[in-house]
Design an enzyme around this catalytic site. Sequence first.
Site, PDB file in Angstrom:
ATOM      1  N   LYS A 113      -7.579   0.096  -0.984  1.00  0.00           N
ATOM      2  CA  LYS A 113      -7.087   1.484  -0.952  1.00  0.00           C
ATOM      3  C   LYS A 113      -6.788   2.073  -2.331  1.00  0.00           C
ATOM      4  O   LYS A 113      -6.900   3.284  -2.527  1.00  0.00           O
ATOM      5  CB  LYS A 113      -5.836   1.584  -0.070  1.00  0.00           C
TER       6      LYS A 113
ATOM      7  N   ASN B  27      -7.783   5.936   1.917  1.00  0.00           N
ATOM      8  CA  ASN B  27      -8.312   5.130   3.020  1.00  0.00           C
ATOM      9  C   ASN B  27      -9.491   5.804   3.704  1.00  0.00           C
ATOM     10  O   ASN B  27     -10.035   5.290   4.669  1.00  0.00           O
ATOM     11  CB  ASN B  27      -7.218   4.830   4.052  1.00  0.00           C
TER      12      ASN B  27
ATOM     13  N   GLY C  99       6.457   0.282   2.293  1.00  0.00           N
ATOM     14  CA  GLY C  99       5.091  -0.164   2.012  1.00  0.00           C
ATOM     15  C   GLY C  99       4.132   1.013   1.997  1.00  0.00           C
ATOM     16  O   GLY C  99       4.544   2.171   1.885  1.00  0.00           O
TER      17      GLY C  99
END
EC number: 1.1.1.25
Length: 287
Positions: free
Chosen positions: A72, A93, A133
């Site tokens: 990514k 993405n 995250g």
Amino acid sequence: MSNQNFRSILTGSFSTPCADNPTVAMIEAAYRHAGLDARYINCDVKAGNLAAAVRGAVAMEWVGFNCSLPHKVAVIEYLDELAEAARIIGAVNCVAIRDGRLVGNNTDGKGFLASLREVIDPAGKKVFLLGAGGAARAIAVELGLADVAHITVVNRDPAKAETIAALVRDNTKSDATARPWVGNARVPEGTDIVINATSVGLGDADAMVEVDPDTLAKGQVVADVIPNPPMTRFLREARQRGCTPLDGLGMLVNQGVIGVELWLGATLDAGVMKQTLRDIFGASDAG
């Protein structure tokens, strides 16, 4: 018969490992339902082969591809342009290929936002976000761009939470603060939307994210990024307390819908995609 066309539109995904990613089944089912002669090819691309894979997609005239872990961030150096959210998040993405130009986007947060908007307009709302995250980062940025009033980012490592909060403050009109995650997190009064953006609950219907469920308030929207099982224990606890549960299945489906819109300009049937995933996950309690 000379006007038959045997060439399919090509899309797909680059990640490793890739065998457990059900996106291909979801999107190809929707292509068939829409009568589109398009394919979605799930490719296992090792880190060292990413540049070659991107060149190959251009060479074979794919119209776009998803990239998942571990690509990514690495994919960005091979792109010609980044959409606003992708630039702020610093991760891509979803790549669209137009006239040989590669445009990077991030549909992680967009998929979540589309799902959220089905139950609440986030503008002006207060958000409690668990985790720091990649999913949390993308969701926080999209919520900021959607003009939420405030995001509290909660994480075991408060520095990671502060990085995301600063990203929101510096790049959007929304306010954000970081808070350390100690023991069971308590949801502050006045919160409108609570989001689990951690991986707790993935593949485990009994795992409970470390939140005091008695601090959830009736009428709150409680969302989980986990698509499988869709009705996580966190969402079941929230539903019992009169909250509106929002599962991660909708986020995954909407990411697919948004990605295909970027590639083909066509809007696929979200219902077909959701049912395909439910069949794969064997989700009986998904209501």
